[in-house]
Design a protein around this motif. Structure first.
Motif, PDB file in Angstrom:
ATOM      1  N   UNK A 226       0.837  -1.201   0.000  1.00  0.00           N
ATOM      2  CA  UNK A 226       0.000   0.000   0.000  1.00  0.00           C
ATOM      3  C   UNK A 226       0.875   1.255   0.000  1.00  0.00           C
ATOM      4  N   UNK A 227       1.991   1.197   0.747  1.00  0.00           N
ATOM      5  CA  UNK A 227       2.895   2.345   0.770  1.00  0.00           C
ATOM      6  C   UNK A 227       3.516   2.562  -0.608  1.00  0.00           C
ATOM      7  N   UNK A 230       0.908   4.225  -2.611  1.00  0.00           N
ATOM      8  CA  UNK A 230       0.785   5.607  -2.139  1.00  0.00           C
ATOM      9  C   UNK A 230       1.917   6.453  -2.716  1.00  0.00           C
ATOM     10  N   UNK A 233       1.582   7.191  -6.308  1.00  0.00           N
ATOM     11  CA  UNK A 233       0.484   8.147  -6.460  1.00  0.00           C
ATOM     12  C   UNK A 233       0.976   9.580  -6.182  1.00  0.00           C
ATOM     13  N   UNK A 234       1.676   9.776  -5.084  1.00  0.00           N
ATOM     14  CA  UNK A 234       2.034  11.135  -4.658  1.00  0.00           C
ATOM     15  C   UNK A 234       3.203  11.087  -3.673  1.00  0.00           C
ATOM     16  N   UNK A 237       3.293  13.745  -0.690  1.00  0.00           N
ATOM     17  CA  UNK A 237       2.332  13.430   0.360  1.00  0.00           C
ATOM     18  C   UNK A 237       2.790  12.207   1.160  1.00  0.00           C
ATOM     19  N   UNK A 238       3.372  11.222   0.458  1.00  0.00           N
ATOM     20  CA  UNK A 238       3.876  10.034   1.159  1.00  0.00           C
ATOM     21  C   UNK A 238       4.891  10.467   2.216  1.00  0.00           C
ATOM     22  N   UNK A 239       5.721  11.434   1.864  1.00  0.00           N
ATOM     23  CA  UNK A 239       6.773  11.880   2.764  1.00  0.00           C
ATOM     24  C   UNK A 239       6.168  12.579   3.988  1.00  0.00           C
ATOM     25  N   UNK A 240       5.199  13.464   3.765  1.00  0.00           N
ATOM     26  CA  UNK A 240       4.641  14.181   4.920  1.00  0.00           C
ATOM     27  C   UNK A 240       3.714  13.281   5.734  1.00  0.00           C
ATOM     28  N   UNK A 241       3.353  12.130   5.170  1.00  0.00           N
ATOM     29  CA  UNK A 241       2.535  11.179   5.919  1.00  0.00           C
ATOM     30  C   UNK A 241       3.405  10.308   6.825  1.00  0.00           C
ATOM     31  N   UNK A 242       4.717  10.381   6.620  1.00  0.00           N
ATOM     32  CA  UNK A 242       5.622   9.621   7.469  1.00  0.00           C
ATOM     33  C   UNK A 242       6.051   8.294   6.871  1.00  0.00           C
ATOM     34  N   UNK A 243       5.705   8.067   5.591  1.00  0.00           N
ATOM     35  CA  UNK A 243       6.160   6.844   4.914  1.00  0.00           C
ATOM     36  C   UNK A 243       7.664   6.997   4.656  1.00  0.00           C
ATOM     37  N   UNK A 244       8.476   6.021   5.100  1.00  0.00           N
ATOM     38  CA  UNK A 244       9.923   6.122   4.884  1.00  0.00           C
ATOM     39  C   UNK A 244      10.258   5.866   3.425  1.00  0.00           C
ATOM     40  N   UNK A 245      10.358   6.941   2.643  1.00  0.00           N
ATOM     41  CA  UNK A 245      10.401   6.812   1.193  1.00  0.00           C
ATOM     42  C   UNK A 245      11.641   6.044   0.703  1.00  0.00           C
TER      43      UNK A 245
END
Lengths: 350, 234
Positions: A226-227, A230, A233-234, A237-245
């Motif tokens: 899912x990450x 995500x 997709x964006x 936004x993934x970064x500000x959501x806290x997903x460790x890119x």
């Protein structure tokens, strides 16, 4: 335009039916063409999934993908030869796949029948080798360029492609050679149609479908998958959501390159012959499949692979063999005229 | 001690400096808005709190911890949530998956927080299997806020939450923000709709050319003739 496409499609279908009825093309021939198309299409699709994933998450077309396929294939086959050939020949000759002309595949019986364990180990090493390679290349080349645009990365990836290809030549030599033995196929007749399934074709089809289902489940069901969707997709936004890119990018390489390596191994298993530029030559068809399916979508890559694979073989009904690849690309262009962003356009499912 | 303390902050993008010597405070549970003319650096000020700009000087502390110069993926661990103005949902993911991503840094999806988001925005529960990209503007904004609330932050940063909403939805959106604040979450909000924002908030900052212009309670700023004439259109 759509009407024109429909008419052309119907005429082709009608003509195929006519040829079958009048015996110009036998059902058995058609079966062989369709089965070959599916086999080739699945290899293209499997390799295409990786290319599409790295494209959607890293935003660049990785031209080194074809050489990840070749590198994985060489690593995997070297492992297969070492396992199958211990005691038959010395390990140095086995690792370079008999580059010196001192060992041959016929001595080793490298097939799923003759050396099943060696083949399984080879598949795993092919995937692992391509993964390790992709992570090293990412760390050295792509990661320092993370904030650059897609064109700069694309050009860098062409450089990577050349380096890998000639490293393969350096280690394994440039002469194509046979590395796998083809066991007799399963043959028979059903409802008047002669069929023939090669063990290696079946191995390829089963592995490819299992891996595709695996990737599908990973993307739809797991947190990592899912990450990935995500992020494709964006990214911001993934970064500000806290997903460790960066972590997601590493996993993308693991999956994309792993599939490429396994696809390379299966391609060689099925055709029997390895060469340093196999992946590079296949890359054009992979790009065609991925673009046709809608770049960025893994389902598009699979469907695109099958369309290209089938077009390449089934067109033999009408065309001499020199023109079948042209027919595959012609079909790609035709589909893009109707659906400019590919069959799965706008469904960025990583 | 205040929850958020921005002190003498210089920040911008690349080499371009936008904010100069900016001071900003948000108390625990307080509702603060930043207003000002276009290009005054309102959004930049908010992004600087969340580590999305180049830091050039000064400090940002949150709940006593120095978070100056940290990237957003670390700041989120301190209890700060951020809702960007545009592209603030994952359109190809379902509503529920969007909310799950909001809690990515936790090992498990926090059921109480998810329940609270669904109670606050019932439409999200109804539509949880729908692709987020197919929702209306107002629903997207609720989803974006819901996503940021999944970690139950102490401070929620909202960048122009009413932008792009149909006029009849704007009041509803402000009511919802009031509710979030009433349940104890501090809010720092940037708003174009300055009058309404100042009416709703506890305290406001008027930014001018990337610097502090005026500071005061919402009512004070609304009652200040100079602020009204220069920034609120009389």
């Amino acid at each position: 335009m759509v009407l024109l496409g429909l008419i052309v499609g119907l005429v082709v279908l009608f003509d195929l039916g006519n040829k079958l009825m009048t015996g110009q093309v036998t059902a058995s021939t058609l079966f062989v063409l369709v089965w070959r198309g599916i086999v080739n299409g699945l290899v293209i699709g499997l390799a295409g999934v990786g290319l599409s994933m790295t494209y959607s998450i890293l935003n660049f077309a990785n031209f080194a993908h074809g050489d990840y396929i070749s590198s994985g294939a060489f690593a995997g086959w070297a492992a297969t030869w070492v396992v199958a050939g211990l005691g038959v020949a010395d390990i140095g000759s086995l690792i370079v796949l008999g580059a010196g002309g001192d060992v041959y595949s016929s001595q080793l019986q490298t097939s799923v029948v003759g050396a099943p364990l060696a083949i399984v180990i080879g598949i795993v090493v092919a995937g692992a080798g391509a993964i390790a390679l992709s992570l090293v290349v990412d760390r050295l080349v792509y990661k320092p360029m993370r904030n650059q645009d897609g064109i700069a990365l694309l050009i860098a990836s062409i450089g990577v492609a050349f380096i890998l290809r000639y490293l393969l030549v350096f280690v394994f030599g440039s002469a194509p050679r046979s590395v796998a033995e083809t066991p007799p196929a399963v043959k028979g007749t059903l409802a008047g149609v002669q069929y023939s399934f090669g063990y290696h074709e079946l191995t390829l089809v089963v592995c490819a479908i299992a891996l595709m289902v695996g990737v599908h489940l990973l993307l739809q069901r797991t947190k990592l998958g899912k990450a990935m969707r995500a992020m494709s997709d964006n990214k911001d936004l993934a970064r500000v959501t806290g997903i460790p890119t960066e972590q997601v990018i590493r996993w993308t390489w693991v999956i994309g390159a792993g599939l490429a390596g396994v696809a390379g191994y299966l391609l060689i298993l099925e055709s029997g012959t390895i060469a340093y530029n196999r992946g590079w030559i296949l890359l054009l068809l992979i790009f065609a499949a991925v673009i046709l399916g809608g770049i960025g979508s893994i389902y598009g890559a699979i469907l695109g692979g099958l369309v290209i694979g089938l077009a390449d073989t089934v067109s033999l009904v009408w065309l001499p063999s020199e023109f079948t690849q042209a027919a595959a690309f012609g079909l790609m262009i035709l589909i893009l005229l109707f659906k400019p962003n590919g069959l799965f356009a706008g469904r960025t499912t990583a | 001690m205040s929850l958020l303390n921005v002190s003498s902050l210089d920040a911008g993008y690349g080499d371009l400096q936008i904010l100069t010597d900016l001071d900003l405070e948000v108390e625990d549970g307080e509702y603060v808005t930043i207003v000002g003319p276009n290009g005054a650096g309102k959004s930049t000020a908010m992004k600087s709190v969340f580590g999305l700009t180049s830091h050039m000087g000064g400090t940002v502390t949150f709940d006593g911890d120095d978070i100056t110069g940290l990237p957003p993926e670390e700041i989120i661990h301190y209890g700060v949530g951020y809702v960007p103005q545009n592209d603030n949902i994952f359109g190809s993911l379902t509503v529920r998956e969007n909310l799950e991503m909001g809690a990515y840094i936790l090992d498990e999806v926090p059921e109480p927080a998810l329940r609270a988001v669904f109670d606050r925005f019932p439409i999200l529960e109804e539509r949880q299997e729908q692709k987020a990209g197919t929702m209306s503007g107002g629903q997207r904004q609720m989803l974006a806020m819901g996503r940021a609330l999944m970690l139950e932050p102490d401070l929620l940063l909202l960048d122009e939450p009413s932008a792009g909403l149909a006029p009849d939805l704007v009041q509803d959106m402000f009511d919802r923000i009031d509710d979030i604040n009433d349940s104890g979450t501090a809010i720092l909000m940037v708003e174009q709709n300055a009058k309404e924002a100042l009416r709703r908030c506890d305290r406001g900052y008027v930014l001018v050319n990337g610097q502090n212009g005026y500071v005061g309670s919402g009512d004070e700023l609304l009652g200040d003739d100079e602020v009204r004439q220069r920034f609120l259109g009389g």
